[in-house]
Design a protein around this motif. Structure first.
Motif, PDB file in Angstrom:
ATOM      1  N   CYS A 128       0.813  -1.227   0.000  1.00 13.11           N
ATOM      2  CA  CYS A 128       0.000   0.000   0.000  1.00 13.11           C
ATOM      3  C   CYS A 128       0.843   1.271   0.000  1.00 13.11           C
ATOM      4  CB  CYS A 128      -0.935   0.017   1.208  1.00 13.11           C
ATOM      5  SG  CYS A 128      -2.203  -1.260   1.187  1.00 13.11           S
ATOM      6  N   PRO A 130       2.591   4.395  -1.154  1.00 16.98           N
ATOM      7  CA  PRO A 130       2.611   5.197  -2.386  1.00 16.98           C
ATOM      8  C   PRO A 130       4.032   5.572  -2.776  1.00 16.98           C
ATOM      9  CG  PRO A 130       1.959   6.557  -0.537  1.00 16.98           C
ATOM     10  CD  PRO A 130       2.102   5.164   0.000  1.00 16.98           C
ATOM     11  N   LYS A 133       3.681  11.729  -3.601  1.00 17.48           N
ATOM     12  CA  LYS A 133       2.705  12.446  -2.805  1.00 17.48           C
ATOM     13  C   LYS A 133       2.422  13.791  -3.460  1.00 17.48           C
ATOM     14  CE  LYS A 133       6.074  14.746   0.214  1.00 17.48           C
ATOM     15  NZ  LYS A 133       6.489  15.029   1.607  1.00 17.48           N
ATOM     16  N   ALA A 155       6.031   7.053   3.375  1.00 19.25           N
ATOM     17  CA  ALA A 155       5.163   6.213   2.547  1.00 19.25           C
ATOM     18  C   ALA A 155       4.474   5.155   3.396  1.00 19.25           C
ATOM     19  CB  ALA A 155       5.970   5.559   1.432  1.00 19.25           C
ATOM     20  N   LYS A 200      -4.361   4.009  -3.242  1.00 20.59           N
ATOM     21  CA  LYS A 200      -2.976   4.270  -3.664  1.00 20.59           C
ATOM     22  C   LYS A 200      -2.909   4.485  -5.170  1.00 20.59           C
ATOM     23  CE  LYS A 200      -0.066   1.066  -4.618  1.00 20.59           C
ATOM     24  NZ  LYS A 200       0.881  -0.079  -4.616  1.00 20.59           N
ATOM     25  N   GLN A 201      -3.615   3.667  -5.922  1.00 22.52           N
ATOM     26  CA  GLN A 201      -3.608   3.801  -7.383  1.00 22.52           C
ATOM     27  C   GLN A 201      -4.245   5.114  -7.830  1.00 22.52           C
ATOM     28  OE1 GLN A 201      -5.596   0.179  -8.525  1.00 22.52           O
ATOM     29  NE2 GLN A 201      -3.742  -1.070  -8.313  1.00 22.52           N
ATOM     30  N   LEU A 203      -4.189   7.878  -6.095  1.00 25.82           N
ATOM     31  CA  LEU A 203      -3.190   8.904  -5.794  1.00 25.82           C
ATOM     32  C   LEU A 203      -2.130   8.963  -6.883  1.00 25.82           C
ATOM     33  CD1 LEU A 203      -1.832  10.978  -3.935  1.00 25.82           C
ATOM     34  CD2 LEU A 203      -0.779   9.072  -2.707  1.00 25.82           C
ATOM     35  N   HIS A 204      -1.690   7.812  -7.365  1.00 27.27           N
ATOM     36  CA  HIS A 204      -0.700   7.767  -8.438  1.00 27.27           C
ATOM     37  C   HIS A 204      -1.250   8.379  -9.727  1.00 27.27           C
ATOM     38  CE1 HIS A 204       1.751   4.270  -6.459  1.00 27.27           C
ATOM     39  NE2 HIS A 204       1.927   5.436  -5.865  1.00 27.27           N
TER      40      HIS A 204
END
Length: 218
Positions: A128, A130, A133, A155, A200-201, A203-204
């Motif tokens: 999980c 990341p 940020k 992270a 998380k995905q 956020l990416h």
């Protein structure tokens, strides 16, 4: 700007000294496998002092860095014991489910089933983490959400925070108890699935969409 004499400024610089003199203190060994091996004759730890271990670095089997940090992240209003009970209860749920799956599995499938709840928690949190940020940077009166690379410790904290918030939302809406939601999220995250992995995905994806602002980092 006038600073009052009583005003206290917060220093952001690194400490210039430590309680441990670098000439006479050396780092301790926290790995259990290394502790079983004798020190070599030329190892400085044979004749110098050793620094004290941090509370979450102890090599005892019942302490784990990820679990201890997760307890602190999940704490509310200073109730650490309540947070510890919830996290350990979640690990117990994971342990029971894994043993049930192990009992039902065939002899060929049993070696593939992870029985350590600590290991599942470590893998789940690690999945999980990341890689980037978003941080606000103001230029010309406008604040831009700029993607920044992230250090491993931060992270790890952000991964735990995302998982904690998701589990709290499920518990708040009456879907389940916090310990059950946390156990489910950790097990799904260890398989690269679940709501925390999706967060998380997302956020990416947002970082990728804002990469045009990356030159504002400096």
């Amino acid at each position: 700007m006038i600073i009052r004499p009583c005003a206290r400024l917060i220093s952001t610089s690194a400490p210039s000294s430590s309680r441990y003199d670098a000439k006479v203190f050396r780092e301790p060994i926290s790995d259990r496998e290394q502790l079983r091996k004798p020190l070599s004759a030329d190892d400085e730890r044979n004749f110098l002092f050793i620094k004290a271990l941090k509370s979450d670095e102890t090599p005892t089997f019942y302490r784990n860095h990820v679990v201890d940090k997760l307890v602190r992240v999940c704490m509310t209003d200073g109730r650490k014991e309540m947070s510890r009970k919830n996290v350990l209860a979640a690990l117990e749920i994971i342990k029971r489910k894994q043993y049930q799956a192990w009992n039902k599995a065939s002899d060929d499938e049993k070696p593939k089933i992870e029985l350590s709840a600590f290991k599942i928690a470590e893998v789940g949190i690690d999945n999980c983490k990341p890689l980037m940020k978003l941080q606000g940077v103001t230029r010309g009166g406008t604040t831009y959400q700029v993607p920044f690379p992230i250090e491993d410790s931060e992270a790890e904290f952000r991964a735990m925070k995302m998982m904690r918030d998701i589990c709290r939302q499920k518990a708040k809406h009456g879907e389940t108890f916090f310990k059950d939601a946390l156990a489910a999220e950790l097990m799904l995250a260890s398989q690269n699935e679940g709501a925390t992995i999706q967060a998380k995905q997302e956020l990416h994806k947002t970082c990728e969409a804002n990469r045009a602002y990356a030159h504002y980092r400096g």
